[in-house]
Design a protein around this motif. Structure first.
Motif, short mmCIF file in Angstrom:
data_model
loop_
_atom_site.label_atom_id
_atom_site.label_comp_id
_atom_site.label_asym_id
_atom_site.label_seq_id
_atom_site.Cartn_x
_atom_site.Cartn_y
_atom_site.Cartn_z
N LEU A 329 0.80 -1.22 0.00
CA LEU A 329 0.00 0.00 0.00
C LEU A 329 0.84 1.28 0.00
O LEU A 329 0.31 2.35 -0.32
N SER A 330 2.10 1.18 0.36
CA SER A 330 2.93 2.38 0.49
C SER A 330 3.86 2.62 -0.68
O SER A 330 4.06 3.76 -1.11
N GLU A 331 4.44 1.54 -1.19
CA GLU A 331 5.51 1.70 -2.18
C GLU A 331 4.95 1.93 -3.58
O GLU A 331 3.94 1.33 -3.96
N PRO A 332 5.58 2.80 -4.36
CA PRO A 332 5.16 2.98 -5.76
C PRO A 332 5.22 1.65 -6.51
O PRO A 332 6.01 0.77 -6.16
N LEU A 333 4.40 1.52 -7.51
CA LEU A 333 4.42 0.29 -8.30
C LEU A 333 5.79 0.08 -8.92
O LEU A 333 6.42 1.03 -9.41
N ALA A 334 6.24 -1.14 -8.90
CA ALA A 334 7.56 -1.46 -9.43
C ALA A 334 7.64 -1.12 -10.91
O ALA A 334 6.69 -1.35 -11.68
N SER A 335 8.77 -0.56 -11.31
CA SER A 335 8.94 -0.19 -12.72
C SER A 335 8.83 -1.41 -13.63
O SER A 335 8.35 -1.31 -14.76
N SER A 336 9.24 -2.58 -13.12
CA SER A 336 9.15 -3.80 -13.93
C SER A 336 7.69 -4.15 -14.23
O SER A 336 7.38 -4.65 -15.32
N MET A 337 6.77 -3.88 -13.29
CA MET A 337 5.36 -4.12 -13.53
C MET A 337 4.83 -3.20 -14.63
O MET A 337 4.13 -3.65 -15.54
N LEU A 338 5.17 -1.93 -14.52
CA LEU A 338 4.70 -0.96 -15.50
C LEU A 338 5.27 -1.28 -16.89
O LEU A 338 4.58 -1.11 -17.91
N GLU A 339 6.50 -1.75 -16.93
CA GLU A 339 7.10 -2.14 -18.22
C GLU A 339 6.39 -3.35 -18.81
O GLU A 339 6.19 -3.43 -20.02
N ARG A 340 6.01 -4.32 -17.95
CA ARG A 340 5.27 -5.48 -18.43
C ARG A 340 3.92 -5.07 -18.99
O ARG A 340 3.48 -5.59 -20.02
N ILE A 341 3.27 -4.13 -18.32
CA ILE A 341 1.97 -3.66 -18.82
C ILE A 341 2.14 -2.99 -20.18
O ILE A 341 1.35 -3.22 -21.10
N GLU A 342 3.19 -2.18 -20.33
CA GLU A 342 3.44 -1.53 -21.63
C GLU A 342 3.73 -2.57 -22.71
O GLU A 342 3.30 -2.42 -23.86
N HIS A 343 4.45 -3.62 -22.34
CA HIS A 343 4.72 -4.70 -23.29
C HIS A 343 3.42 -5.34 -23.77
O HIS A 343 3.22 -5.52 -24.98
N PHE A 344 2.53 -5.65 -22.85
CA PHE A 344 1.27 -6.26 -23.23
C PHE A 344 0.34 -5.26 -23.92
O PHE A 344 -0.49 -5.66 -24.75
N ARG A 345 0.50 -3.99 -23.62
CA ARG A 345 -0.31 -2.99 -24.32
C ARG A 345 0.06 -2.95 -25.80
O ARG A 345 -0.81 -2.86 -26.68
N ARG A 346 1.35 -3.03 -26.10
CA ARG A 346 1.77 -3.06 -27.50
C ARG A 346 1.28 -4.34 -28.19
O ARG A 346 0.80 -4.30 -29.32
N LYS A 347 1.41 -5.48 -27.48
CA LYS A 347 0.92 -6.74 -28.04
C LYS A 347 -0.58 -6.67 -28.31
O LYS A 347 -1.07 -7.16 -29.34
N SER A 348 -1.33 -6.08 -27.38
CA SER A 348 -2.77 -5.98 -27.54
C SER A 348 -3.14 -5.10 -28.72
O SER A 348 -4.07 -5.41 -29.49
N ASP A 349 -2.41 -3.99 -28.89
CA ASP A 349 -2.64 -3.12 -30.05
C ASP A 349 -2.39 -3.85 -31.36
O ASP A 349 -3.16 -3.74 -32.32
N HIS A 350 -1.29 -4.61 -31.40
CA HIS A 350 -0.95 -5.35 -32.61
C HIS A 350 -2.02 -6.41 -32.89
O HIS A 350 -2.39 -6.63 -34.06
N TYR A 351 -2.49 -7.05 -31.85
CA TYR A 351 -3.54 -8.07 -32.06
C TYR A 351 -4.80 -7.43 -32.66
O TYR A 351 -5.36 -7.95 -33.64
N LEU A 352 -5.25 -6.31 -32.08
CA LEU A 352 -6.45 -5.66 -32.61
C LEU A 352 -6.27 -5.23 -34.07
O LEU A 352 -7.17 -5.38 -34.90
N ALA A 353 -5.08 -4.70 -34.38
CA ALA A 353 -4.81 -4.28 -35.75
C ALA A 353 -4.90 -5.46 -36.72
O ALA A 353 -5.46 -5.34 -37.81
N ARG A 354 -4.34 -6.61 -36.33
CA ARG A 354 -4.41 -7.79 -37.19
C ARG A 354 -5.83 -8.35 -37.27
O ARG A 354 -6.31 -8.69 -38.34
N ALA A 355 -6.48 -8.44 -36.12
CA ALA A 355 -7.80 -9.06 -36.09
C ALA A 355 -8.83 -8.24 -36.87
O ALA A 355 -9.75 -8.82 -37.47
N LEU A 356 -8.65 -6.92 -36.88
CA LEU A 356 -9.61 -6.06 -37.57
C LEU A 356 -9.00 -5.48 -38.86
O LEU A 356 -9.49 -4.48 -39.37
N GLY A 357 -7.98 -6.14 -39.35
CA GLY A 357 -7.27 -5.63 -40.52
C GLY A 357 -8.09 -5.64 -41.76
O GLY A 357 -7.90 -4.82 -42.66
#
Length: 357
Positions: A329-357
């Protein structure tokens, strides 16, 4: 000749009286519209399901008894949801139990939410969410989930055959990915929930005080979780504000919070205490420290999310110590977590682009 905007339907649990269900539906439809789609939510509206949903909304904390004085408060919350849902871009309403939508769509996206949960109390076994009766050129799923359906049971052939009709499949958790892989023989894409992929934006004004507070989202917490969360908050002078449900151990009850109120509160909180999947998702989306207690119904999707992003320290057991709560509850979210989210955000964008291409 002018290019026509693709007509895209979204099939999800948009009528649930649940903050996560509302916002994931809204986030996905708004994201698609921003990408040039004429996107609407397929407005399935069965009276049997609506009656079950509303009955649950008035007694949402069962098996904990609901005080008589709380019924009007849950009723007002229900009204706010009905009003918010009615403002979403939707197709003409139809009853999926007596007939199928007559509209034709260029694309239909099934998901997010537990749309494939065969044990869901009132949506379970609804073939509509497996593409039955859908008229579309291309049928895809985005962040679909089997919820707490036990993957070890396997998937009956009738459901597997329906999934084979999909042109592209993505899921939001490992349990669902394992079920699809076992049934269809290929590994579907793992993508982010729309509330984590896209930014939930609330329009209404914030009417609460601006002093720091801790958002409490969920119900039927254990005594140990409530005690340690309260102890941590009191040590910092933060009031505990319970959103959408009564938690008597919180300092303030905001049972009548509508979808807009919820989004504002999660964005403004200093920290989040939850046992809900979307409590974790909104905390992550706004980079808020959070502590999540395991609950039997939601354990699969919450644990999968924490494993996916490396956030295991935020998932607390009954044996968690005061130091564990303090770290979550006190510590800022780990940078590694935020980086993983950004990684999956890019993957998710690429998936939507392909699926709706």
């Amino acid at each position: 000749m002018e290019n026509r905007r693709p007509r895209t339907g979204i099939l999800t649990f948009h009528r649930c009286i649940n903050y996560g269900s509302y916002w994931q539906a809204r986030c996905l439809v708004e994201a698609l519209r921003s990408r040039g789609h004429e996107a609407v939510i397929l407005d399935h509206d069965a009276w049997r399901i609506k009656r079950a949903e509303w009955a649950c909304a008035l007694r949402p904390v069962l098996p904990t008894p609901v005080p008589v004085s709380d019924y009007p408060l849950y009723g007002l919350k229900l009204f706010k949801f009905v009003r918010a849902i009615s403002a979403l871009p939707r197709s003409p309403p139809f009853d999926p139990e007596s007939g199928n939508t007559d509209e034709y769509f260029d694309y239909v996206i099934v998901g997010s939410d537990e749309v494939w949960n065969l044990t869901h109390p009132w949506y379970g076994g609804c073939s509509f969410f497996f593409g039955e009766g859908i008229r579309t050129r291309r049928l895809v799923s985005y962040a679909a989930s089997f919820g707490n359906y036990d993957g070890s049971k396997g998937l009956e052939l009738v459901w597997a055959d329906r999934l084979r009709r999909f042109d592209a499949i993505s899921v939001r958790d490992e349990n669902s990915r394992a079920i699809v892989e076992s049934a269809l023989g290929f590994e579907p894409e793992l993508v982010l929930d729309p509330c984590l992929q896209f930014m939930p934006e609330a329009e209404a004004a914030w009417h609460e005080p601006n002093r720091p507070f801790v958002a409490v989202y969920g119900h039927n917490f254990s005594e140990a979780f409530a005690r340690e969360t309260r102890r941590w908050a009191q040590s910092r002078g933060y009031p505990l504000v319970s959103l959408g449900y009564r938690n008597d151990w919180a300092d303030r009850q905001r049972i009548t919070a509508g979808p807009q109120d919820f989004a504002h509160a999660m964005a403004r909180a200093e920290a989040v205490a939850t046992n809900f999947f979307h409590g974790c998702v909104f905390a992550l989306r706004h980079a808020k420290p959070f502590a999540c207690e395991r609950s039997p119904y939601r354990s699969t999707k919450i644990e999968n999310l924490m494993t996916m992003i490396g956030g295991e320290k935020h998932l607390l057991s009954e044996h968690a110590t005061a130091n564990d709560f303090g770290a979550a509850l006190s510590e800022p979210l780990a940078s590694s977590m935020l980086e993983r989210i950004e990684h999956f955000r890019r993957k998710s964008d690429h998936y939507l682009a392909r699926a709706l291409g």
